[in-house]
Design an enzyme around this catalytic site. Structure first.
Site, mmCIF file in Angstrom:
data_model
loop_
_atom_site.group_PDB
_atom_site.id
_atom_site.type_symbol
_atom_site.label_atom_id
_atom_site.label_comp_id
_atom_site.label_asym_id
_atom_site.label_seq_id
_atom_site.Cartn_x
_atom_site.Cartn_y
_atom_site.Cartn_z
ATOM 1 N N SER A 196 -0.853 -67.700 -58.291
ATOM 2 C CA SER A 196 -1.424 -68.838 -59.008
ATOM 3 C C SER A 196 -2.612 -69.435 -58.265
ATOM 4 O O SER A 196 -2.691 -69.374 -57.023
ATOM 5 C CB SER A 196 -0.340 -69.911 -59.143
ATOM 6 O OG SER A 196 -0.902 -71.143 -59.498
ATOM 7 N N ARG A 231 -10.687 -77.897 -60.468
ATOM 8 C CA ARG A 231 -10.332 -76.491 -60.207
ATOM 9 C C ARG A 231 -11.044 -75.628 -61.243
ATOM 10 O O ARG A 231 -11.090 -75.970 -62.415
ATOM 11 C CB ARG A 231 -8.819 -76.291 -60.303
ATOM 12 C CG ARG A 231 -8.408 -74.850 -60.131
ATOM 13 C CD ARG A 231 -6.913 -74.688 -59.996
ATOM 14 N NE ARG A 231 -6.428 -75.195 -58.731
ATOM 15 C CZ ARG A 231 -5.169 -75.614 -58.528
ATOM 16 N NH1 ARG A 231 -4.302 -75.606 -59.513
ATOM 17 N NH2 ARG A 231 -4.800 -76.037 -57.340
ATOM 18 N N GLN A 266 -10.447 -85.287 -64.249
ATOM 19 C CA GLN A 266 -10.040 -84.116 -63.462
ATOM 20 C C GLN A 266 -10.432 -82.862 -64.261
ATOM 21 O O GLN A 266 -10.300 -82.829 -65.479
ATOM 22 C CB GLN A 266 -8.540 -84.149 -63.112
ATOM 23 C CG GLN A 266 -7.546 -84.154 -64.247
ATOM 24 C CD GLN A 266 -7.222 -85.546 -64.783
ATOM 25 O OE1 GLN A 266 -8.055 -86.441 -64.786
ATOM 26 N NE2 GLN A 266 -6.011 -85.740 -65.289
ATOM 27 N N TYR A 317 5.119 -75.422 -55.008
ATOM 28 C CA TYR A 317 4.926 -74.252 -55.883
ATOM 29 C C TYR A 317 3.807 -73.370 -55.317
ATOM 30 O O TYR A 317 3.950 -72.148 -55.235
ATOM 31 C CB TYR A 317 4.589 -74.753 -57.290
ATOM 32 C CG TYR A 317 4.126 -73.700 -58.269
ATOM 33 C CD1 TYR A 317 5.014 -72.802 -58.862
ATOM 34 C CD2 TYR A 317 2.776 -73.626 -58.642
ATOM 35 C CE1 TYR A 317 4.570 -71.859 -59.780
ATOM 36 C CE2 TYR A 317 2.334 -72.702 -59.566
ATOM 37 C CZ TYR A 317 3.231 -71.811 -60.129
ATOM 38 O OH TYR A 317 2.783 -70.881 -61.042
ATOM 39 N N GLU A 330 5.695 -77.747 -70.212
ATOM 40 C CA GLU A 330 4.434 -77.377 -70.849
ATOM 41 C C GLU A 330 3.249 -77.781 -69.988
ATOM 42 O O GLU A 330 3.313 -78.731 -69.223
ATOM 43 C CB GLU A 330 4.316 -78.030 -72.246
ATOM 44 C CG GLU A 330 4.248 -79.538 -72.277
ATOM 45 C CD GLU A 330 5.622 -80.203 -72.225
ATOM 46 O OE1 GLU A 330 6.600 -79.532 -71.864
ATOM 47 O OE2 GLU A 330 5.695 -81.405 -72.526
ATOM 48 N N GLY A 365 6.487 -74.496 -64.291
ATOM 49 C CA GLY A 365 6.206 -75.448 -65.363
ATOM 50 C C GLY A 365 4.822 -76.037 -65.191
ATOM 51 O O GLY A 365 4.031 -75.550 -64.380
ATOM 52 N N ASN A 382 -4.319 -71.396 -65.155
ATOM 53 C CA ASN A 382 -3.996 -72.045 -66.442
ATOM 54 C C ASN A 382 -4.128 -71.131 -67.656
ATOM 55 O O ASN A 382 -5.149 -71.128 -68.347
ATOM 56 C CB ASN A 382 -4.915 -73.260 -66.673
ATOM 57 C CG ASN A 382 -4.632 -74.354 -65.690
ATOM 58 O OD1 ASN A 382 -3.472 -74.710 -65.466
ATOM 59 N ND2 ASN A 382 -5.677 -74.879 -65.086
ATOM 60 N N ARG A 431 -10.581 -78.569 -65.046
ATOM 61 C CA ARG A 431 -9.811 -77.316 -64.989
ATOM 62 C C ARG A 431 -10.511 -76.282 -65.875
ATOM 63 O O ARG A 431 -11.342 -76.625 -66.703
ATOM 64 C CB ARG A 431 -8.386 -77.499 -65.555
ATOM 65 C CG ARG A 431 -7.457 -78.391 -64.765
ATOM 66 C CD ARG A 431 -7.041 -77.775 -63.442
ATOM 67 N NE ARG A 431 -6.058 -78.607 -62.767
ATOM 68 C CZ ARG A 431 -6.338 -79.690 -62.033
ATOM 69 N NH1 ARG A 431 -7.588 -80.088 -61.877
ATOM 70 N NH2 ARG A 431 -5.377 -80.369 -61.446
ATOM 71 N N ASP A 436 15.364 -61.181 -67.945
ATOM 72 C CA ASP A 436 15.145 -62.635 -67.864
ATOM 73 C C ASP A 436 16.488 -63.338 -67.998
ATOM 74 O O ASP A 436 17.479 -62.750 -68.437
ATOM 75 C CB ASP A 436 14.210 -63.082 -69.015
ATOM 76 C CG ASP A 436 13.515 -64.414 -68.726
ATOM 77 O OD1 ASP A 436 14.215 -65.421 -68.467
ATOM 78 O OD2 ASP A 436 12.278 -64.470 -68.776
HETATM 79 P P1 NAD Z 1 7.442 -69.027 -68.034
HETATM 80 O O1 NAD Z 1 8.201 -70.136 -67.405
HETATM 81 O O2 NAD Z 1 7.171 -69.074 -69.490
HETATM 82 O O3 NAD Z 1 8.132 -67.628 -67.711
HETATM 83 C C1 NAD Z 1 8.876 -67.411 -66.537
HETATM 84 C C2 NAD Z 1 10.159 -66.744 -66.955
HETATM 85 O O4 NAD Z 1 10.907 -66.457 -65.765
HETATM 86 C C3 NAD Z 1 11.055 -67.608 -67.850
HETATM 87 O O5 NAD Z 1 11.346 -66.952 -69.054
HETATM 88 C C4 NAD Z 1 12.316 -67.819 -67.014
HETATM 89 O O6 NAD Z 1 13.523 -67.849 -67.766
HETATM 90 C C5 NAD Z 1 12.270 -66.596 -66.105
HETATM 91 N N1 NAD Z 1 13.094 -66.812 -64.927
HETATM 92 C C6 NAD Z 1 13.089 -67.904 -64.112
HETATM 93 N N2 NAD Z 1 14.027 -67.766 -63.168
HETATM 94 C C7 NAD Z 1 14.625 -66.576 -63.394
HETATM 95 C C8 NAD Z 1 15.683 -65.888 -62.759
HETATM 96 N N3 NAD Z 1 16.309 -66.410 -61.693
HETATM 97 N N4 NAD Z 1 16.075 -64.685 -63.248
HETATM 98 C C9 NAD Z 1 15.464 -64.153 -64.338
HETATM 99 N N5 NAD Z 1 14.447 -64.765 -64.986
HETATM 100 C C10 NAD Z 1 14.041 -65.951 -64.512
HETATM 101 O O7 NAD Z 1 6.076 -68.921 -67.199
HETATM 102 P P2 NAD Z 1 4.724 -68.169 -67.563
HETATM 103 O O8 NAD Z 1 3.734 -69.202 -67.941
HETATM 104 O O9 NAD Z 1 5.007 -67.027 -68.455
HETATM 105 O O10 NAD Z 1 4.303 -67.633 -66.109
HETATM 106 C C11 NAD Z 1 4.610 -66.300 -65.693
HETATM 107 C C12 NAD Z 1 4.221 -66.140 -64.231
HETATM 108 O O11 NAD Z 1 2.826 -66.416 -64.059
HETATM 109 C C13 NAD Z 1 4.969 -67.082 -63.294
HETATM 110 O O12 NAD Z 1 5.244 -66.422 -62.096
HETATM 111 C C14 NAD Z 1 3.970 -68.187 -63.045
HETATM 112 O O13 NAD Z 1 4.189 -68.838 -61.821
HETATM 113 C C15 NAD Z 1 2.667 -67.413 -63.064
HETATM 114 N N6 NAD Z 1 1.536 -68.285 -63.418
HETATM 115 C C16 NAD Z 1 1.423 -68.767 -64.684
HETATM 116 C C17 NAD Z 1 0.373 -69.607 -65.010
HETATM 117 C C18 NAD Z 1 0.218 -70.171 -66.401
HETATM 118 O O14 NAD Z 1 -0.770 -70.885 -66.627
HETATM 119 N N7 NAD Z 1 1.105 -69.911 -67.327
HETATM 120 C C19 NAD Z 1 -0.568 -69.963 -64.034
HETATM 121 C C20 NAD Z 1 -0.404 -69.452 -62.743
HETATM 122 C C21 NAD Z 1 0.639 -68.594 -62.445
#
Ligand code: NAD
Length: 332
Positions: free
Chosen positions: A119, A284, A219, A150, A192, A77, A179, A221, A33
């Protein structure tokens, strides 16, 4: 021999929980990361700090054979980050670069299987106009019309993982998360999501005060607690079915109802005030029939149980931040 896993995005919310779970199963785990987890020390055996947009860093992260690779890294995000338009180019560019690199290196190396976190944002807007009856069955994703860049990036990257599976000998698994929430997720940095944002606002409010909600709060979810997300992810990863499949809860609530539940847990009564803000689709919900059919298992935890674990954690963060501000004030 010990099984091994690489968790990309191990410094983030879902990635750091996945590292803990894999460690508890006896895996040797490498995390990768841009940053370390913010709220507790990583339990990974090895943690590589670096940028997965860089091909050289991807080569380094994947320099040994892994049984399982989890790809969670994304520029990501909540609504206040994804739906305001200002971050669209970064979101698309950064996440596509990461996925292209990870897949290319996986195709060159001996990798057991690769999981990709897509997602619910891939689903078309036209099926999510009515908060009472959104349609998010997996096969309704086309004709595509996601509500954000996104979502378009996620849809493209899903296809990338499926294409590499068809053409490059990779074994991939693709899930569409709806979510996910729980302790140790973003709660105050502008990234957040709504459960964390409302927990924070409630924790900070004085009894009898106001609680601001973006939009009219009607809305709808659904929200899945992190432990069930991890369980469902592992079940998909270790099954012989590729997906894409929804991983979410099907307990749909309005944002007003979510706020009421958090207030009830906090013991506070606040007046809800609706204000303009970024919203995303009108309704959703996760449709879990395909997961149940293919994997014979379904998530079952009521939303309120997860909120009861999440609210105290966010409240403790709010209190710790207040103590830090006070200490800085008295020392300055
Ligand atoms: P998060 O933002 O907490 O974690 C993502 C991590 O990726 C972060 O720690 C960030 O530093 C790292 N990152 C970003 N760019 C990077 C790079 N260039 N090199 C190395 N690391 C990098 O997000 P999350 O909530 O843990 O989500 C994880 C995955 O699940 C993501 O792909 C997100 O799109 C997907 N997702 C999450 C949710 C949710 O509700 N949390 C919903 C749908 C999809």
């Amino acid at each position: 021999m010990k099984k091994s896993a690489l968790v990309c995005g191990a410094g983030g919310f879902i990635g750091s929980h996945m590292v803990k779970r894999l460690k508890s199963e006896g895996f040797w785990v490498r995390g990768a990361d841009l940053k370390l987890p913010e709220y507790s020390e990583s339990t990974a055996d090895e943690f590589l700090l670096g940028d997965l947009r860089e091909p050289e860093f991807c080569q380094l992260a994947l320099d040994r054979p892994f049984d399982e690779v989890y790809q969670f890294a994304a520029d990501m995000g909540g609504a206040g980050y994804l739906f305001i338009g200002d971050n669209d180019a970064d979101i698309m560019h950064n996440s596509v670069m990461i996925n292209l690199n990870v897949l290319r290196v996986c195709a060159q190396k001996r990798i057991g299987r690769v999981f990709y976190a897509s997602s619910a944002c891939v689903y078309p807007m036209y099926n999510q106009l009515d908060p009472g009856s959104p349609n998010c069955t997996e096969d309704t994703v086309y004709p595509a019309d996601p509500d954000s860049e996104y979502g378009w990036e996620k849809l493209f990257s899903e296809r990338l993982y499926l294409a590499f599976a068809r053409n490059k000998g990779i074994v991939s698994r693709v899930a569409r998360y709806h979510n996910i929430f729980g302790p140790e997720g973003a709660w105050n940095d502008g990234r957040e999501k709504v459960p964390a944002a409302l927990c924070r606002k409630v924790a900070m409010a004085q009894e009898g005060g106001e609680l601001e909600i973006w939009g009219d709060g009607d809305q709808s979810r659904s929200f899945l607690y992190i432990d069930e997300c991890i369980e469902a992810t592992l079940r998909l990863m270790r099954s012989d079915w590729i997906g894409p499949v929804n991983i979410g809860s099907n307990e749909m609530v309005s944002i007003n109802q979510l706020a009421e539940r958090i207030m009830a847990i906090s013991g506070k009564t606040l007046r809800i005030r609706h204000i303009p803000g970024p919203l995303g689709v009108r309704g959703r919900n996760s449709d879990n029939r395909l997961f149940q059919e293919k994997l014979g298992w379904q998530v079952s935890q009521p939303l309120v149980d997860g909120l009861k674990l999440t609210y105290p954690w966010i409240k403790s963060q709010v209190e710790a931040a207040a103590r830090n501000r006070e200490a800085q004030g008295s020392s300055g």
